[in-house]
Design a protein around this motif. Structure first.
Motif, PDB file in Angstrom:
ATOM      1  N   LEU A  73      19.585 -26.830   3.589  1.00  0.00           N
ATOM      2  CA  LEU A  73      18.588 -27.183   4.603  1.00  0.00           C
ATOM      3  C   LEU A  73      19.202 -28.106   5.644  1.00  0.00           C
ATOM      4  CD1 LEU A  73      15.501 -27.038   5.353  1.00  0.00           C
ATOM      5  CD2 LEU A  73      15.266 -29.198   4.103  1.00  0.00           C
ATOM      6  N   ARG A  76      21.418 -26.220   8.090  1.00  0.00           N
ATOM      7  CA  ARG A  76      20.634 -25.519   9.112  1.00  0.00           C
ATOM      8  C   ARG A  76      20.129 -26.492  10.168  1.00  0.00           C
ATOM      9  NH1 ARG A  76      16.421 -20.913   7.576  1.00  0.00           N
ATOM     10  NH2 ARG A  76      16.286 -21.158   9.853  1.00  0.00           N
ATOM     11  N   TYR A  77      19.689 -27.654   9.720  1.00  0.00           N
ATOM     12  CA  TYR A  77      19.200 -28.689  10.639  1.00  0.00           C
ATOM     13  C   TYR A  77      20.302 -29.122  11.601  1.00  0.00           C
ATOM     14  CZ  TYR A  77      18.237 -33.602  11.878  1.00  0.00           C
ATOM     15  OH  TYR A  77      18.090 -34.800  12.536  1.00  0.00           O
ATOM     16  N   SER A 112      14.755 -27.668  -1.862  1.00  0.00           N
ATOM     17  CA  SER A 112      13.998 -28.404  -0.846  1.00  0.00           C
ATOM     18  C   SER A 112      12.510 -28.455  -1.129  1.00  0.00           C
ATOM     19  CB  SER A 112      14.238 -27.779   0.529  1.00  0.00           C
ATOM     20  OG  SER A 112      13.885 -26.411   0.520  1.00  0.00           O
ATOM     21  N   ALA A 150      12.280 -29.579   9.434  1.00  0.00           N
ATOM     22  CA  ALA A 150      12.072 -28.490   8.480  1.00  0.00           C
ATOM     23  C   ALA A 150      10.597 -28.111   8.397  1.00  0.00           C
ATOM     24  CB  ALA A 150      12.598 -28.899   7.106  1.00  0.00           C
ATOM     25  N   GLN A 153       9.688 -26.050  11.362  1.00  0.00           N
ATOM     26  CA  GLN A 153      10.249 -24.703  11.235  1.00  0.00           C
ATOM     27  C   GLN A 153       9.637 -23.918  10.074  1.00  0.00           C
ATOM     28  OE1 GLN A 153      12.583 -23.539  13.516  1.00  0.00           O
ATOM     29  NE2 GLN A 153      12.141 -25.481  14.531  1.00  0.00           N
ATOM     30  N   LEU A 155       9.994 -24.472   6.966  1.00  0.00           N
ATOM     31  CA  LEU A 155      10.960 -24.323   5.884  1.00  0.00           C
ATOM     32  C   LEU A 155      10.559 -25.129   4.654  1.00  0.00           C
ATOM     33  CD1 LEU A 155      14.257 -24.540   7.966  1.00  0.00           C
ATOM     34  CD2 LEU A 155      13.110 -22.485   7.122  1.00  0.00           C
ATOM     35  N   ASN A 159       6.460 -33.097   4.494  1.00  0.00           N
ATOM     36  CA  ASN A 159       7.534 -34.071   4.661  1.00  0.00           C
ATOM     37  C   ASN A 159       7.294 -35.188   3.651  1.00  0.00           C
ATOM     38  OD1 ASN A 159       9.387 -36.010   5.362  1.00  0.00           O
ATOM     39  ND2 ASN A 159       8.849 -36.083   7.530  1.00  0.00           N
TER      40      ASN A 159
END
Length: 368
Positions: A73, A76-77, A112, A150, A153, A155, A159
């Motif tokens: 993750l 990708r970030y 994640s 995330a 997006q 994902l 949070n």
């Protein structure tokens, strides 16, 4: 019809972006996160298909957040996140990767979607035990931003670091003694090549005017009034000052003389800056000089002066200016104006008094 755009910044490929008309009739643009044009095109087709189904009233099936390790993750970030505030993509990625490293060492292999609030709190507590408050707070801020992205997006479902209390940052107060100031200046004057002479002026600007590093390297000759002995801070090396407002700062005679001598040798640039920087290892008068970020040369100057390298070598000069001003009897209100602070509480952090000075003042003023 939507379109796929290839985004390039500073000659560096950023990614494939999608532009389309959303269900609300507004034109939208977003990063695709796809490695190829063909895959970005397929993603655009899927988005337009969902928009069309939504207009027809067809309910969209909820898709589960993809299960991936937090390390994946984070990659990708670091690759896909973009913002107009990022001026130097490589520098941003390098700094953010460094800030996330302690968190990834604790959680990199965790899935994640399994990072719950309770798990996040355990990570936070471990960071507080292992690191100083400022470092732990920096890691938590970067981690919070990672999961916020995330979540946007889709994902992750939440949070887990949202609104989580961070350790209170401790003000970093680093300043030089008078003896160290003299040694630092002597070290800058030891060499007379163009680069060394430029840094001799830059360090004097920090010590004698309290300018921030960006303001030192963005200062132009037209900002200096030799007749009045003042300089006006109007910008940083790559944009406006931190406060966004110009301020005028008086210059001591030694700085005026140093600037006048340097002006005769200063390489010409399109920006007309006082302290231009060149990428060439052995610079010359005809080398390309420009307004840019300061390089790491101050490390060598501190070493030559026999002074322990501060955590923020340039900002230490600003702290030194502030503490010397106050110890000399200067008003904190005046110092606030000279430093360009909007809030005087910020100035109070800079106006640190040396312990030996405080002891001497107490003895001098409390003698009955």
């Amino acid at each position: 019809m939507g379109e796929v755009l290839k985004k390039v910044k500073g000659g560096r490929f950023i990614g494939w972006y999608l532009r389309f008309i959303d269900a609300d009739g507004k034109r939208k643009q977003r990063a695709s996160g796809q490695p190829t044009f063909a895959e970005a095109k397929r993603m655009l087709a899927e988005i337009e298909g969902r928009i069309a189904r939504g207009k027809l009233g067809v309910p969209e099936r909820e898709e589960a957040a993809p299960a991936m390790a937090i390390g994946q993750l984070a990659e990708r970030y670091l690759t896909e996140y973009d913002s107009p505030k990022i001026r130097d993509r490589e520098a941003w990625e390098r700094r953010r990767r460094y800030e996330l490293t302690p968190f990834l060492a604790l959680s990199g292999r965790v899935v994640s979607t399994a990072m719950t609030r309770a798990a996040a709190e355990r990570v936070r507590n471990t960071l507080i035990r292992k690191y100083k408050p400022n470092s732990a707070a920096t890691v938590m801020t970067a981690t919070h931003h990672l999961f916020s992205w995330a979540l946007d997006q889709k994902l992750v479902a939440e949070n887990p670091f949202a609104k989580m209390p961070k350790p209170k940052r401790e003000p970093r107060v680093e300043f030089l003694t008078r003896d160290e100031v003299h040694r630092l200046i002597a070290a800058t004057d030891a060499k007379t090549d163009l680069r060394s002479s430029m840094f001799a002026v830059a360090i004097r600007l920090g010590l004698y005017t309290g300018l921030r590093a960006g303001e030192i390297f963005g200062l132009r000759w037209l900002d200096i009034d030799f007749g009045r002995g003042t300089l006006t801070v109007r910008r940083s090396f790559d944009g406006p000052t931190k406060s966004g407002k110009p301020r005028t700062v008086p210059m001591p005679d030694e700085l005026v003389q140093a600037l006048a001598a340097w002006r005769q040798r200063c390489p010409a640039t399109d920006e007309g800056v006082v302290c231009p920087v060149t990428a060439k290892r052995i610079p010359s008068a005809d080398a390309p000089w420009t307004a840019a970020k300061q390089d790491r040369s101050p490390r060598r100057i501190y070493a030559a002066a026999g002074i322990k390298l501060p955590a923020a070598p340039w900002h230490c000069l600003r702290h030194t200016y502030a503490s010397t001003f106050v110890q000399g009897g200067g008003s904190v209100v005046t110092l606030q104006k000279l430093l360009g602070h909007a809030d005087i509480t910020t100035t109070m952090v800079y106006a640190h008094l040396d312990d030996a000075f405080v002891v001497a003042e107490v003895k001098k003023r409390l003698s009955y």
